[in-house]
Design a protein around this motif. Structure first.
Motif, PDB file in Angstrom:
ATOM      1  N   TYR A 132      -1.493  10.047  27.112  1.00 42.78           N
ATOM      2  CA  TYR A 132      -1.962  11.274  26.481  1.00 42.78           C
ATOM      3  C   TYR A 132      -2.121  11.030  24.983  1.00 42.78           C
ATOM      4  CZ  TYR A 132      -1.998  15.962  24.582  1.00 42.78           C
ATOM      5  OH  TYR A 132      -2.338  17.087  23.889  1.00 42.78           O
ATOM      6  N   LYS A 133      -3.270  11.504  24.476  1.00 42.81           N
ATOM      7  CA  LYS A 133      -3.559  11.302  23.056  1.00 42.81           C
ATOM      8  C   LYS A 133      -3.484  12.664  22.359  1.00 42.81           C
ATOM      9  CE  LYS A 133      -7.632   9.828  21.705  1.00 42.81           C
ATOM     10  NZ  LYS A 133      -8.842   9.003  21.687  1.00 42.81           N
ATOM     11  N   PRO A 134      -2.449  12.935  21.567  1.00 40.35           N
ATOM     12  CA  PRO A 134      -2.376  14.248  20.904  1.00 40.35           C
ATOM     13  C   PRO A 134      -3.466  14.374  19.828  1.00 40.35           C
ATOM     14  CG  PRO A 134      -0.625  12.827  20.120  1.00 40.35           C
ATOM     15  CD  PRO A 134      -1.308  12.077  21.213  1.00 40.35           C
ATOM     16  N   LEU A 135      -3.825  15.613  19.533  1.00 41.72           N
ATOM     17  CA  LEU A 135      -4.814  15.839  18.453  1.00 41.72           C
ATOM     18  C   LEU A 135      -4.230  15.335  17.141  1.00 41.72           C
ATOM     19  CD1 LEU A 135      -6.412  19.343  19.020  1.00 41.72           C
ATOM     20  CD2 LEU A 135      -7.546  17.133  18.989  1.00 41.72           C
ATOM     21  N   ASP A 136      -5.001  14.472  16.499  1.00 38.97           N
ATOM     22  CA  ASP A 136      -4.485  13.772  15.323  1.00 38.97           C
ATOM     23  C   ASP A 136      -5.114  14.340  14.045  1.00 38.97           C
ATOM     24  OD1 ASP A 136      -3.582  12.028  13.481  1.00 38.97           O
ATOM     25  OD2 ASP A 136      -4.192  10.206  14.533  1.00 38.97           O
ATOM     26  N   PHE A 137      -4.341  15.142  13.333  1.00 38.84           N
ATOM     27  CA  PHE A 137      -4.847  15.704  12.066  1.00 38.84           C
ATOM     28  C   PHE A 137      -4.239  14.982  10.871  1.00 38.84           C
ATOM     29  CE2 PHE A 137      -5.472  19.321  14.950  1.00 38.84           C
ATOM     30  CZ  PHE A 137      -6.813  19.537  14.731  1.00 38.84           C
ATOM     31  N   SER A 138      -3.926  13.709  11.045  1.00 37.91           N
ATOM     32  CA  SER A 138      -3.254  12.966   9.980  1.00 37.91           C
ATOM     33  C   SER A 138      -4.101  12.885   8.724  1.00 37.91           C
ATOM     34  CB  SER A 138      -2.976  11.540  10.460  1.00 37.91           C
ATOM     35  OG  SER A 138      -2.230  11.588  11.631  1.00 37.91           O
ATOM     36  N   ILE A 139      -3.393  12.860   7.611  1.00 38.65           N
ATOM     37  CA  ILE A 139      -4.075  12.591   6.347  1.00 38.65           C
ATOM     38  C   ILE A 139      -4.251  11.076   6.293  1.00 38.65           C
ATOM     39  CG2 ILE A 139      -3.989  12.860   3.839  1.00 38.65           C
ATOM     40  CD1 ILE A 139      -4.060  15.508   5.321  1.00 38.65           C
ATOM     41  N   THR A 140      -5.377  10.641   6.845  1.00 43.69           N
ATOM     42  CA  THR A 140      -5.608   9.195   6.923  1.00 43.69           C
ATOM     43  C   THR A 140      -6.180   8.674   5.614  1.00 43.69           C
ATOM     44  OG1 THR A 140      -7.782   9.612   7.806  1.00 43.69           O
ATOM     45  CG2 THR A 140      -6.033   9.288   9.405  1.00 43.69           C
TER      46      THR A 140
ATOM     47  N   GLY B 285       0.851  -1.194   0.000  1.00 44.03           N
ATOM     48  CA  GLY B 285       0.000   0.000   0.000  1.00 44.03           C
ATOM     49  C   GLY B 285       0.869   1.221   0.000  1.00 44.03           C
ATOM     50  N   MET B 286       0.259   2.352   0.317  1.00 44.85           N
ATOM     51  CA  MET B 286       1.107   3.539   0.334  1.00 44.85           C
ATOM     52  C   MET B 286       1.043   4.219   1.704  1.00 44.85           C
ATOM     53  SD  MET B 286      -0.998   6.263  -1.926  1.00 44.85           S
ATOM     54  CE  MET B 286      -2.731   6.566  -1.686  1.00 44.85           C
ATOM     55  N   PRO B 287       2.173   4.756   2.134  1.00 45.33           N
ATOM     56  CA  PRO B 287       2.196   5.451   3.412  1.00 45.33           C
ATOM     57  C   PRO B 287       1.558   6.815   3.287  1.00 45.33           C
ATOM     58  CG  PRO B 287       4.338   5.587   2.382  1.00 45.33           C
ATOM     59  CD  PRO B 287       3.484   4.751   1.472  1.00 45.33           C
ATOM     60  N   LEU B 288       1.044   7.331   4.404  1.00 49.18           N
ATOM     61  CA  LEU B 288       0.402   8.644   4.385  1.00 49.18           C
ATOM     62  C   LEU B 288       1.031   9.493   5.484  1.00 49.18           C
ATOM     63  CD1 LEU B 288      -3.254   7.375   4.086  1.00 49.18           C
ATOM     64  CD2 LEU B 288      -1.950   8.449   2.286  1.00 49.18           C
ATOM     65  N   PRO B 289       0.948  10.812   5.342  1.00 49.91           N
ATOM     66  CA  PRO B 289       1.552  11.659   6.373  1.00 49.91           C
ATOM     67  C   PRO B 289       0.751  11.633   7.674  1.00 49.91           C
ATOM     68  CG  PRO B 289       0.507  12.997   4.702  1.00 49.91           C
ATOM     69  CD  PRO B 289       0.450  11.601   4.213  1.00 49.91           C
ATOM     70  N   VAL B 290       1.454  11.553   8.772  1.00 52.45           N
ATOM     71  CA  VAL B 290       0.836  11.639  10.093  1.00 52.45           C
ATOM     72  C   VAL B 290       1.090  13.057  10.603  1.00 52.45           C
ATOM     73  CG1 VAL B 290       0.849  10.768  12.451  1.00 52.45           C
ATOM     74  CG2 VAL B 290       1.218   9.212  10.532  1.00 52.45           C
ATOM     75  N   ILE B 291       0.004  13.748  10.948  1.00 54.77           N
ATOM     76  CA  ILE B 291       0.136  15.123  11.444  1.00 54.77           C
ATOM     77  C   ILE B 291      -0.450  15.160  12.854  1.00 54.77           C
ATOM     78  CG2 ILE B 291      -0.436  17.540  11.034  1.00 54.77           C
ATOM     79  CD1 ILE B 291      -0.963  16.671   8.072  1.00 54.77           C
ATOM     80  N   LEU B 292       0.363  15.508  13.813  1.00 57.59           N
ATOM     81  CA  LEU B 292      -0.104  15.558  15.196  1.00 57.59           C
ATOM     82  C   LEU B 292       0.030  16.969  15.726  1.00 57.59           C
ATOM     83  CD1 LEU B 292       1.658  12.385  16.611  1.00 57.59           C
ATOM     84  CD2 LEU B 292      -0.675  12.553  15.789  1.00 57.59           C
ATOM     85  N   TRP B 293      -0.894  17.354  16.589  1.00 56.60           N
ATOM     86  CA  TRP B 293      -0.764  18.631  17.285  1.00 56.60           C
ATOM     87  C   TRP B 293      -0.470  18.325  18.753  1.00 56.60           C
ATOM     88  CZ3 TRP B 293      -0.039  23.550  16.059  1.00 56.60           C
ATOM     89  CH2 TRP B 293      -0.145  24.503  17.084  1.00 56.60           C
ATOM     90  N   ASP B 294       0.794  18.493  19.129  1.00 59.28           N
ATOM     91  CA  ASP B 294       1.200  18.205  20.501  1.00 59.28           C
ATOM     92  C   ASP B 294       2.153  19.326  20.916  1.00 59.28           C
ATOM     93  OD1 ASP B 294       1.619  17.023  22.881  1.00 59.28           O
ATOM     94  OD2 ASP B 294       2.800  15.332  22.117  1.00 59.28           O
ATOM     95  N   ASN B 295       1.560  20.482  21.269  1.00 60.17           N
ATOM     96  CA  ASN B 295       2.333  21.708  21.509  1.00 60.17           C
ATOM     97  C   ASN B 295       3.216  22.024  20.309  1.00 60.17           C
ATOM     98  OD1 ASN B 295       1.307  22.197  24.099  1.00 60.17           O
ATOM     99  ND2 ASN B 295       2.658  20.602  24.928  1.00 60.17           N
ATOM    100  N   GLY B 296       2.611  22.051  19.177  1.00 61.09           N
ATOM    101  CA  GLY B 296       3.354  22.269  17.937  1.00 61.09           C
ATOM    102  C   GLY B 296       3.058  21.132  16.975  1.00 61.09           C
ATOM    103  N   ILE B 297       3.262  21.419  15.698  1.00 61.37           N
ATOM    104  CA  ILE B 297       2.906  20.406  14.704  1.00 61.37           C
ATOM    105  C   ILE B 297       4.014  19.364  14.581  1.00 61.37           C
ATOM    106  CG2 ILE B 297       2.592  20.056  12.217  1.00 61.37           C
ATOM    107  CD1 ILE B 297       0.963  22.554  12.132  1.00 61.37           C
ATOM    108  N   LYS B 298       3.629  18.090  14.596  1.00 61.92           N
ATOM    109  CA  LYS B 298       4.577  16.996  14.390  1.00 61.92           C
ATOM    110  C   LYS B 298       4.136  16.265  13.126  1.00 61.92           C
ATOM    111  CE  LYS B 298       6.463  17.936  18.251  1.00 61.92           C
ATOM    112  NZ  LYS B 298       6.250  17.617  19.622  1.00 61.92           N
ATOM    113  N   ILE B 299       5.022  16.213  12.142  1.00 70.07           N
ATOM    114  CA  ILE B 299       4.683  15.518  10.904  1.00 70.07           C
ATOM    115  C   ILE B 299       5.708  14.423  10.647  1.00 70.07           C
ATOM    116  CG2 ILE B 299       4.316  15.744   8.418  1.00 70.07           C
ATOM    117  CD1 ILE B 299       3.628  18.673   8.909  1.00 70.07           C
ATOM    118  N   PHE B 300       5.228  13.217  10.398  1.00 68.09           N
ATOM    119  CA  PHE B 300       6.127  12.142   9.963  1.00 68.09           C
ATOM    120  C   PHE B 300       5.332  11.139   9.146  1.00 68.09           C
ATOM    121  CE2 PHE B 300       4.754  11.555  14.325  1.00 68.09           C
ATOM    122  CZ  PHE B 300       4.166  10.303  14.324  1.00 68.09           C
ATOM    123  N   SER B 301       6.057  10.293   8.457  1.00 64.02           N
ATOM    124  CA  SER B 301       5.370   9.338   7.582  1.00 64.02           C
ATOM    125  C   SER B 301       4.779   8.191   8.399  1.00 64.02           C
ATOM    126  CB  SER B 301       6.373   8.787   6.568  1.00 64.02           C
ATOM    127  OG  SER B 301       5.832   7.630   5.975  1.00 64.02           O
TER     128      SER B 301
END
Lengths: 165, 350
Positions: free
Chosen positions: B118-126, B57-73
């Motif tokens: 703790y569950k950070p706000l998850d704005f990932s491109i799911t 399949g293909m990986p998608l970007p994970v975007i987290l808001w945890d006192n700042g934006i965290k982006i990783f594949s």
């Protein structure tokens, strides 16, 4: 219910809301408005064309009717004219006839009058001539017969007899 | 219809295990399918030589808001097998959710076996976000194409859009105008049209072997129902509010009793929209996948072909349900808008 709340992903909700609202606005500008406008325009143009055709048909019928009427009127007028002309002709003829008759009568009466006048003139002349002749005769008789009294009387008698008018 | 993907996805290793293991595996697989995912997997299998699970399949970007934006594949999450370090924090995937953990990836549980990390706000491109974006793109291209074809072709639709013109007209003439009325329907057309095609296309996409379940996700149906709710109440006119707070034509005690009921109805209406779409699509997916799974439980010609026939007929019904649910959501939204914009004069006519 707890499972539903547990399953609820705020991130997905956020993206869904964002993308969907954006999609609505985008489609509104580029798709729905032009599509619905065109469809409306098309519908109204079809409606217009239909009513136009209807109107044209009605107009055509009206024109045909008026044509028919005009034709009828023209025919009637022609009839009337012909009748009129016939009448006028007859009238003129009658008039001419009466005119001619009166003219003829007038001419005849004039002629009669002229004849009468001529006659009268002729009679007058004749009278004058007779008087002349009588005078001449009387002169002659006086000349010739003055001698012979009898003969004188005879002659006067005879002359008078002859000139019975 | 989901067959190729599933047969490939279905764990082959369970051959050696007993039947109940296969059943529980199927159950967890189905439940997993119904949920959103951080990567777009088409299938997975266990390599026979190395014994490792291989994902295609293909990986998608994970975007987290945890006192700042965290982006990783999403490859870093590795289906919950590894801990990801982003900045000073560590994250781990557990049952489809990203939790903040320590460097070892420890997840603590409460007595009910729920993680308390703790569950950070998850704005990932799911996977679902990708599916929504894909559907939005398809819709935009399709309907812009239809709109453009009018211009090019003198007010007559051409191409693929031609197929959708009658549907657009149907929504206007049979859904919007009868429910909202000739006078006000224009304001709601953009929303109703987008809503209908959006739900329909996503429902249909859910029936493809891609294994997508967007409209069977509560967050999606909640967002849609929320928009309907907001539009309804923002366009509510005097008559609408009067019918809620001071029902005309009934004695005063009744008015007082009816007010809270009607007020509750304001919320129940969109809530029913949300649940109806979610439940129908989820149920459809569960039934369909269960029937497909039966083929692997039976493992004989008779049972498997029988369950195939069943799965096939349910698939066909699901195609109908896809359209029906989109239609119902749109009709009911239009109906609620109709209540909201109803003028006082209209009231006596029905």
């Amino acid at each position: 219910m707890e499972k539903l709340i547990n399953e609820f992903s705020f991130g997905l909700f956020f993206w869904q809301l964002l993308i969907f609202i954006f999609l609505v606005l985008l489609l509104k500008k580029f798709a729905w408005k032009p599509i619905l406008d065109t469809v409306n325009e098309r519908e109204s143009s079809i409606k217009d064309a239909m009513s136009e055709a209807d109107k044209a048909r009605n107009e055509m019928a009206a024109i045909q009717e008026s044509n028919q009427k005009v034709l009828k009127e023209a025919r009637a007028e022609r009839e009337a004219l012909l009748k009129d002309a016939r009448n006028t002709g007859a009238e003129i003829l009658a008039q001419a006839k009466t005119d001619a008759k009166t003219e003829a009568n007038k001419i005849i009466s004039q002629a009669q009058e002229a004849i009468q006048n001529e006659k009268r003139a002729a009679v007058n002349e004749l009278k004058n001539q007779v008087a002349q002749i009588s005078l001449e005769i009387a002169e002659k008789v006086i000349d010739t017969e003055l001698a012979n009294k009898d003969k004188q009387a005879q002659l006067v008698d005879k002359l008078l007899k002859d000139s019975s008018l | 219809m989901g067959l190729t993907a599933l047969s490939a996805k279905d764990p082959k290793t369970s051959k050696d295990n007993n039947g109940s293991d296969l059943k529980s595996e199927i159950k967890s697989y189905i439940l997993h399918h119904l949920e959103d995912s951080h990567d777009f997997n088409l299938m997975s299998y266990t390599d026979k030589i190395s014994g490792k699970k291989v994902y295609i399949g293909m990986p998608l970007p994970v975007i987290l808001w945890d006192n700042g934006i965290k982006i990783f594949s999403s490859t870093k999450l590795n289906h919950g097998k590894t801990v990801v370090q982003s900045g000073d924090n560590y994250y781990k995937l557990y049952h489809g959710k990203v939790y903040q953990t320590d460097a070892k990836g420890t997840i603590n549980f409460d007595e009910k076996n729920h993680p308390i990390n703790y569950k950070p706000l998850d704005f990932s491109i799911t996977k679902n976000v990708v599916s929504i974006l894909f559907t939005a793109l398809i819709m935009f291209l399709l309907f812009k194409g239809l709109a453009d074809s009018y211009k090019k072709n003198g007010m007559i639709a051409k191409g693929l859009g031609r197929f959708f013109e009658p549907l657009v007209l149907y929504i206007r003439d049979e859904i919007a105008i009868p429910n909202i009325g000739e006078k006000h329907h224009k304001r709601f057309m953009s929303y109703l049209l987008t809503l209908f095609f959006f739900i329909w296309f996503l429902n249909l996409l859910g029936l493809t072997p891609l294994g997508i379940n967007v409209t069977g996700n509560i967050a999606i149906t909640f967002a849609l129902a929320l928009i309907t709710f907001i539009i309804t109440n923002l366009s509510g006119k005097k008559t609408y509010w009067k019918h809620i707070f001071w029902m005309p034509g009934v004695p005063i005690p009744m008015k007082i009793i009816l007010a809270p009921i009607e007020l509750l109805g304001v919320i129940i209406k969109p809530f029913s929209l949300m649940i109806r779409l979610y439940a129908n699509i989820s149920a459809g997916h569960i039934v369909l996948m269960s029937l497909i799974s039966l083929m692997f439980i039976f493992r004989n010609w008779l049972g498997s072909s029988l369950s195939f026939a069943l799965a096939f007929s349910i698939s066909i019904i699901e195609i109908l349900v896809a359209l029906l649910q989109a239609y119902i959501f749109t009709v009911l939204s239009a109906l609620y808008f109709g209540f909201a914009v109803e003028e006082h004069d209209d009231h006596n006519h029905h």
